[in-house]
Design a protein around this motif. Structure first.
Motif, PDB file in Angstrom:
ATOM      1  N   ILE A   6       9.241   3.335 -91.844  1.00 45.52           N
ATOM      2  CA  ILE A   6      10.320   2.351 -91.922  1.00 45.52           C
ATOM      3  C   ILE A   6      11.601   2.919 -91.319  1.00 45.52           C
ATOM      4  O   ILE A   6      12.353   2.222 -90.639  1.00 45.52           O
ATOM      5  CB  ILE A   6      10.549   1.916 -93.391  1.00 45.52           C
ATOM      6  CG1 ILE A   6       9.340   1.127 -93.909  1.00 45.52           C
ATOM      7  CG2 ILE A   6      11.801   1.063 -93.514  1.00 45.52           C
ATOM      8  CD1 ILE A   6       9.408   0.781 -95.381  1.00 45.52           C
ATOM      9  N   ALA A   7      11.816   4.218 -91.543  1.00 41.69           N
ATOM     10  CA  ALA A   7      13.063   4.830 -91.074  1.00 41.69           C
ATOM     11  C   ALA A   7      13.022   5.193 -89.593  1.00 41.69           C
ATOM     12  O   ALA A   7      14.055   5.524 -89.010  1.00 41.69           O
ATOM     13  CB  ALA A   7      13.360   6.088 -91.902  1.00 41.69           C
ATOM     14  N   ALA A   8      11.829   5.110 -88.996  1.00 40.04           N
ATOM     15  CA  ALA A   8      11.653   5.682 -87.653  1.00 40.04           C
ATOM     16  C   ALA A   8      12.631   5.129 -86.624  1.00 40.04           C
ATOM     17  O   ALA A   8      13.094   5.865 -85.753  1.00 40.04           O
ATOM     18  CB  ALA A   8      10.214   5.444 -87.190  1.00 40.04           C
ATOM     19  N   ASN A   9      12.966   3.849 -86.717  1.00 42.83           N
ATOM     20  CA  ASN A   9      13.841   3.247 -85.709  1.00 42.83           C
ATOM     21  C   ASN A   9      15.301   3.196 -86.129  1.00 42.83           C
ATOM     22  O   ASN A   9      16.119   2.637 -85.410  1.00 42.83           O
ATOM     23  CB  ASN A   9      13.359   1.829 -85.379  1.00 42.83           C
ATOM     24  CG  ASN A   9      12.005   1.859 -84.708  1.00 42.83           C
ATOM     25  OD1 ASN A   9      11.712   2.749 -83.929  1.00 42.83           O
ATOM     26  ND2 ASN A   9      11.160   0.900 -85.048  1.00 42.83           N
ATOM     27  N   SER A  10      15.595   3.727 -87.276  1.00 40.36           N
ATOM     28  CA  SER A  10      16.970   3.663 -87.773  1.00 40.36           C
ATOM     29  C   SER A  10      17.809   4.767 -87.150  1.00 40.36           C
ATOM     30  O   SER A  10      17.268   5.751 -86.638  1.00 40.36           O
ATOM     31  CB  SER A  10      16.977   3.794 -89.298  1.00 40.36           C
ATOM     32  OG  SER A  10      16.370   2.657 -89.877  1.00 40.36           O
ATOM     33  N   PRO A  11      19.133   4.632 -87.196  1.00 40.13           N
ATOM     34  CA  PRO A  11      19.995   5.680 -86.618  1.00 40.13           C
ATOM     35  C   PRO A  11      19.870   6.996 -87.384  1.00 40.13           C
ATOM     36  O   PRO A  11      19.392   7.013 -88.525  1.00 40.13           O
ATOM     37  CB  PRO A  11      21.400   5.093 -86.730  1.00 40.13           C
ATOM     38  CG  PRO A  11      21.295   3.968 -87.692  1.00 40.13           C
ATOM     39  CD  PRO A  11      19.898   3.489 -87.697  1.00 40.13           C
ATOM     40  N   ALA A  46      18.660  -0.865 -87.793  1.00 42.14           N
ATOM     41  CA  ALA A  46      17.682  -0.593 -86.730  1.00 42.14           C
ATOM     42  C   ALA A  46      17.615  -1.784 -85.778  1.00 42.14           C
ATOM     43  O   ALA A  46      17.946  -2.909 -86.162  1.00 42.14           O
ATOM     44  CB  ALA A  46      16.310  -0.348 -87.359  1.00 42.14           C
ATOM     45  N   PRO A  47      17.201  -1.545 -84.537  1.00 39.47           N
ATOM     46  CA  PRO A  47      17.058  -2.670 -83.614  1.00 39.47           C
ATOM     47  C   PRO A  47      15.880  -3.563 -84.033  1.00 39.47           C
ATOM     48  O   PRO A  47      15.021  -3.149 -84.802  1.00 39.47           O
ATOM     49  CB  PRO A  47      16.776  -1.984 -82.271  1.00 39.47           C
ATOM     50  CG  PRO A  47      16.238  -0.634 -82.622  1.00 39.47           C
ATOM     51  CD  PRO A  47      16.861  -0.264 -83.925  1.00 39.47           C
ATOM     52  N   GLY A  86       6.120  -9.565 -69.073  1.00 39.43           N
ATOM     53  CA  GLY A  86       5.605  -8.562 -68.132  1.00 39.43           C
ATOM     54  C   GLY A  86       4.209  -8.097 -68.504  1.00 39.43           C
ATOM     55  O   GLY A  86       3.888  -6.924 -68.352  1.00 39.43           O
ATOM     56  N   GLY A  87       3.415  -9.004 -69.037  1.00 39.34           N
ATOM     57  CA  GLY A  87       2.051  -8.642 -69.415  1.00 39.34           C
ATOM     58  C   GLY A  87       1.955  -7.977 -70.764  1.00 39.34           C
ATOM     59  O   GLY A  87       0.862  -7.720 -71.264  1.00 39.34           O
ATOM     60  N   ARG A  88       3.101  -7.692 -71.376  1.00 41.39           N
ATOM     61  CA  ARG A  88       3.083  -7.050 -72.695  1.00 41.39           C
ATOM     62  C   ARG A  88       3.483  -8.070 -73.756  1.00 41.39           C
ATOM     63  O   ARG A  88       4.257  -8.990 -73.477  1.00 41.39           O
ATOM     64  CB  ARG A  88       4.052  -5.866 -72.707  1.00 41.39           C
ATOM     65  CG  ARG A  88       3.669  -4.809 -71.669  1.00 41.39           C
ATOM     66  CD  ARG A  88       4.699  -3.728 -71.583  1.00 41.39           C
ATOM     67  NE  ARG A  88       4.789  -2.970 -72.818  1.00 41.39           N
ATOM     68  CZ  ARG A  88       5.660  -1.996 -73.013  1.00 41.39           C
ATOM     69  NH1 ARG A  88       6.500  -1.658 -72.056  1.00 41.39           N
ATOM     70  NH2 ARG A  88       5.691  -1.333 -74.145  1.00 41.39           N
ATOM     71  N   PRO A  89       2.956  -7.931 -74.970  1.00 41.57           N
ATOM     72  CA  PRO A  89       3.284  -8.913 -76.006  1.00 41.57           C
ATOM     73  C   PRO A  89       4.773  -8.890 -76.337  1.00 41.57           C
ATOM     74  O   PRO A  89       5.414  -7.832 -76.291  1.00 41.57           O
ATOM     75  CB  PRO A  89       2.430  -8.475 -77.199  1.00 41.57           C
ATOM     76  CG  PRO A  89       2.044  -7.070 -76.919  1.00 41.57           C
ATOM     77  CD  PRO A  89       2.020  -6.915 -75.442  1.00 41.57           C
ATOM     78  N   GLY A  90       5.287 -10.078 -76.662  1.00 46.29           N
ATOM     79  CA  GLY A  90       6.677 -10.164 -77.077  1.00 46.29           C
ATOM     80  C   GLY A  90       6.883  -9.502 -78.423  1.00 46.29           C
ATOM     81  O   GLY A  90       5.930  -9.054 -79.071  1.00 46.29           O
ATOM     82  N   THR A  91       8.149  -9.498 -78.861  1.00 38.43           N
ATOM     83  CA  THR A  91       8.484  -8.767 -80.093  1.00 38.43           C
ATOM     84  C   THR A  91       7.703  -9.299 -81.292  1.00 38.43           C
ATOM     85  O   THR A  91       7.077  -8.523 -82.029  1.00 38.43           O
ATOM     86  CB  THR A  91       9.994  -8.884 -80.362  1.00 38.43           C
ATOM     87  OG1 THR A  91      10.692  -8.466 -79.185  1.00 38.43           O
ATOM     88  CG2 THR A  91      10.409  -8.017 -81.534  1.00 38.43           C
TER      89      THR A  91
END
Lengths: 383, 619
Positions: free
Chosen positions: B102-107, B178-179, B245-250
């Motif tokens: 959970i924290a991986a994308n946080s500042p 996080a983003p 671009g061929g990749r799944p959206g968010t």
């Protein structure tokens, strides 16, 4: 003008013609290009044996194990002689000795922060230890020895240390910082040390990178004083950045390999001295033409073999000789050239735990596979 | 931050189960004793005073419906979360599989804070996981049992307090820093909704009488949803595209990740189907989400029941759809800790809607008499100061007039303390729990035989006979000075053991014998000692000798060393011995340091220090 000088001048002209020569001949250190990254893969040839340090196993990390191979003089088969009882994840730095002797330094890796030193006198059958030193620098010439066992080491912290004979402890000789403050260091604007060696007379010899253009950073230590001992380069190279890639003793002389210039016009020069840098012989220049050296090995008598990117190789048999382009090198994840005898070039191609030895003799245009060695790599043993 | 130990490690799982069982029995005992005492006091004629009958419950009024929904709904949610925390893998899996991801994308500052929490948990996995179970179960029980009065409001406050702890350390602030923040995936974090609900429950009951509270709750909710609509509509965040671009959206990739977690097949098929739909109609799905959030938010902002009622129905429907199709119920995949945010959101909105109804004055207790007439609030007691409240007669009086719910509330507080106390006690010690060392290497082996003698040379060049160490506890191990992995870890564990021993360290000798017969020179034991910062440790001895003499010591202590080819380090068994003050071997410890995390190093150090301390105490 002798032939080597003419060739060097030709290299200089080529560099200038390519438009890379700077109009102002003095280049500030801050404008110098970064050091050429050179692999620690190498081979050294002595009178009794040729030794090669080759990375095998995984490409990096705890499953990369450096292996040591030995080819006895006059022999035809390489054998695995990696020093026992120590993990070789951090690379082996080789310092050739007389006979079938070798001193090997283990670079720091994983949790090991100092460098163990081991030595053999009998081609790797028995090993003994020498005092450890602080972590050896990431350079193939970070360790050198005299025939009577004096050692000189370049640490990763740019400290230079020496031992007495018979394995006595290490003492500090100098450092990049201290050397840069000497008249010799100031005249070169020393920015970093890259190699240590001994002269045939047993005096320390250091190599580094100069901030001043056109200056080869080789320093000799005599009578307690450092003097600049680098080869004088042709005036045509005065504006070029010069790096000492290798400095090593081969037999009765020291050989240096210099990188001159930058970009597509960069080239290589080999230089030999047998009197501690008083006089040098220069090789013809070799224009890299956009390629770059990957690893360098030395044979006896100052022969030099260079692996270039793109499976290309060049050999120089010694002072007065010309560069000879080798046939396309055998494929392998890493490749080490060795020069075990005059007119013979071996290529050791390693992939995973397999080493394949190839040989090129005389003027042959084809590599002959001579041997395949399966190395019992202990994957997972280093954690 | 995590211990590096497998989440299903049988030793840790067994210890966790045992801790839960023990504490569960104590919790039941607490509740049983309270009920027995309560019943027996109530049966005594004098307990309720002459002419009085014991109270059987609320004498006046009905709890406002909005408050009741929040109290019961979130009480059940806390209970359910407590049950989820009792999953066997939670003890070691919480830091590695819940907190870290959970924290991986946080500042970095959030990660730093969360790392601290993860490390704290990994040092005491049994106590931490059991504490979480009982605290959450206790809060849930408390909310359910305490219907009115101060006890009930305190339950709301407890929900806020613990919720904030979980939101910050367990949910990395709900990912708001996080983003990729989106309401669809639970922003601003489920437990923050628990906190909001707890705060509402903690309000005085008079606040619930007028519709103003309901309007404020819904207005706040409306603003939040409108803001989330804007965020959802913001371009460049990948929500408008099913693929890019061929990749799944968010959203498509989020849903695909959820569908890939372990769960019943029908559910994964359902979620996968929605993922496929979003892949093909990403724009439409996001447009629906944006419009739904905006319209519902604006409807909530009006404060008009006629507008809010259909909006609430739509909101609950959207929440349920999101919960099933996007959040994938929240608790099935991996180590789920709660059912995610949609159920709490729907509950909070429903509570706000119900609070729009004015509660008749007669139906509520007066502000001054919130603890029901005839019912003492045993948690806060009758008036007269705490000394008066603690007098036996006052306690008896309080219990005699207390309701069953109040008694269960009291038991719930006991359950919370039961869970929190061992964790607090563990936290007071600097060392990690020894369960980690046992999980890696098993239990120690007690032995009782004279320690084989030796005379070896220490790192200073002095000869050291083992007999010269008699009178001290000796912690003995065998280390390779040029080892690149385990031996430095073991050395660190010995150094930490010395630190844990504190003043007792002077009665303990930390001894290693060089196990590498090639690298036996003093220069190597000295280099290793410097490398591991052991030079300043006064009772550290790194002993060596000739290879022949060393091999004799290896034989006597059952240490096997083996040269392995191909550039591998010397192979040897990781082993440690505890030698008592009389020179007897007392314990043999398998001492493979395992993953070498901060927690496992500390655990091994604690194991050594405990062994030495026991011998020192026995002498």
């Amino acid at each position: 003008m002798t032939r080597p000088w003419r060739a060097a001048a030709a290299l200089a002209v080529a560099i200038l013609a390519a438009g890379c020569g700077s109009a102002s001949s003095r280049t500030a250190a801050g404008n110098s290009p970064g050091p050429v990254p050179l692999s620690l893969t190498t081979a050294v040839a002595g009178p009794g044996a040729t030794w090669a340090a080759v990375p095998m196993g995984a490409a990096s990390g705890a499953n990369l194990f450096w292996q040591l191979f030995m080819l006895p003089a006059g022999g035809s088969r390489w054998s695995l002689q990696t020093p026992p009882d120590i993990a070789t994840n951090g690379a082996l730095i080789l310092a050739g000795q007389d006979g079938q002797g070798l001193i090997a330094g283990e670079r720091p890796s994983l949790s090991l922060t100092f460098s163990a030193i081991t030595t053999t006198r009998d081609g790797g059958r028995d090993w003994a230890t020498l005092p450890p030193t602080s972590g050896l620098a990431n350079a193939p010439d970070a360790l050198a020895a005299t025939p009577d066992g004096h050692l000189i080491a370049l640490g990763g912290n740019q400290q230079v240390s020496v031992t007495g004979s018979a394995g006595t402890g290490w003492t500090s000789l100098t450092s990049e910082h201290a050397l840069a403050a000497t008249p010799a260091g100031r005249s070169c604007a020393l920015t970093g040390l890259t190699a240590v060696a001994y002269t045939p007379a047993g005096s320390p010899l250091l190599a580094g990178t100069c901030g001043h253009a056109g200056t080869a950073g080789v320093f000799a230590y005599t009578s307690g004083t450092w003097r600049q001992a680098g080869p004088a380069l042709p005036a045509a190279l005065a504006g070029q950045h010069v790096q000492v890639l290798r400095l090593s003793r081969t037999g009765g002389s020291d050989v240096a390999l210099l990188a001159v210039g930058t970009g597509t016009s960069a080239g290589l020069l080999a230089a030999w001295t047998s009197d501690g840098g008083q006089h040098w012989s220069l090789s013809p220049g070799f224009r890299l033409g956009g390629s770059h050296p990957v690893s360098v090995s030395f044979g006896s008598g100052g022969a030099t073999a260079i692996v270039l990117n793109g499976n290309r190789g060049e050999v120089l048999t010694g002072p007065g000789a010309s560069w000879r382009t080798l046939p396309a090198l055998p494929a392998g994840r890493t490749l080490t050239l060795a020069l075990p005898a005059a007119g013979t070039t071996d290529a050791l191609a390693a992939s995973g735990s397999t080493l394949t030895a190839w040989q090129l003799t005389g003027g042959s245009a084809k590599w002959d596979r001579t041997q395949v060695i399966k190395v019992p790599i202990q994957y997972g043993s280093s954690g | 931050m995590n211990s590096g130990i497998n989440v299903s490690d049988p030793t840790v799982v067994a210890a966790f189960r045992a801790a839960l069982a023990h504490q569960g029995l104590i919790a039941l005992a607490i509740l049983a004793v309270l009920l027995i005492v309560w019943v027996s006091i109530r049966q005594q004629p004098s307990a309720a005073g002459p002419g009085e009958t014991p109270a059987t419950g609320r004498a006046a009024g009905r709890e406002p419906a909005g408050r009741q929904v929040l109290r019961i709904g979130f009480g059940l949610l806390w209970l359910f979360d407590g049950l989820l925390q009792a999953q066997p893998g939670m003890a070691t899996g919480m830091p590695s599989q819940v907190i870290e991801p959970i924290a991986a994308n946080s500042p970095p500052w959030v990660q730093h804070l969360v790392n601290w929490a993860g490390t704290t948990w990994s040092y005491h996995p049994i106590q931490a996981s059991a504490a979480t179970v009982w605290i959450q179960a206790g809060i849930g029980l408390w909310l359910l049992a305490a219907r009115r009065g101060t006890a009930s409001r305190l339950a709301g406050l407890a929900s806020v307090g613990w919720g904030l702890v979980v939101w910050a350390f367990g949910e990395s602030f709900g990912g708001i820093f996080a983003p990729g923040l989106t309401w669809l995936f639970g922003a601003p974090g489920a437990v923050l909704i628990y906190c909001a609900a707890g705060a509402l429950v903690a309000l005085p009951e008079r606040s619930w009488r007028a519709p103003r509270l309901g309007r404020m709750v819904l207005a706040g909710f409306g603003l939040f949803l409108a803001g989330m609509a804007v965020l959802q509509a913001w371009p460049g965040r990948g929500f408008w595209q099913g693929t890019s671009g061929g990749r799944p959206g968010t959203l498509t990739s989020m849903v695909a990740a959820m569908a890939g977690t372990p769960q019943p097949r029908f559910l994964s098929n359902l979620v996968s189907s929605f993922g496929s739909f979003d892949r093909g109609h990403g724009f439409a799905v996001n447009l629906f989400a944006v419009v739904a959030l905006a319209v519902i938010g604006l409807a909530f902002l009006t404060g008009r029941r006629r507008v809010i009622r259909p909006a609430l129905a739509a909101f609950i429907a959207v929440c349920l759809a999101d919960w099933v199709l996007i959040e994938d119920l929240g608790f099935l995949g991996g180590l789920g800790t709660d059912p995610n945010s949609m159920i709490p959101m729907a509950l909070l909105a429903a509570g706000g809607y119900l609070a729009l109804t004015r509660v008749p004055e007669a139906a509520t207790v007066s502000a001054a008499a919130e603890p029901a007439a005839g019912e003492a609030d045993i948690l806060t007691g009758p008036g007269g100061g705490w000394r008066a409240r603690l007098r036996p007669a006052a306690v008896r009086q309080s219990m005699a007039t207390a309701s069953l719910g109040t008694m269960i509330s009291l038991g719930a507080v006991g359950v919370i303390i039961l869970g929190a106390a061992p964790m607090a006690a563990a936290q007071a010690t600097p060392a990690a729990s020894t369960i980690l060392a046992q999980a890696i290497d098993g239990s120690t082996t007690p032995i009782d035989s004279p320690a084989p003698g030796f005379t070896l040379t220490d790192q200073h060049g002095r000869l050291v006979p083992l007999s010269s160490l008699h009178g001290k506890v000796v912690l003995l191990t065998f280390l390779d000075p040029v080892c690149v992995s385990d031996c430095p870890l073991v050395a660190q564990e010995f150094r930490q053991a010395g630190q844990l021993l504190g003043a007792n360290a002077r009665h303990v000798e930390l001894v290693a014998v060089d196990v590498n017969p090639l690298y036996y020179e003093l220069a190597y034991t000295q280099a290793f000692t410097r490398q591991e910062n052991l030079a300043a440790v006064p009772d550290w001895l790194y002993l060596t000798s000739s290879p022949a003499r060393l091999r004799q010591v290896y034989r006597n202590y059952g240490v096997a060393s083996e040269t392995t080819p191909g550039g591998a380090m010397l192979g040897h068994n990781d082993i440690a011995f505890v030698i008592d003050q009389a020179g007897h071997l007392r314990e043999e410890l398998a001492f493979d340091p395992g993953p070498g995390t901060a927690a496992t190093k500390s655990s091994f150090a604690a194991e050594l220090a405990d062994a030495a301390t026991q011998l020192l105490r026995a002498s």
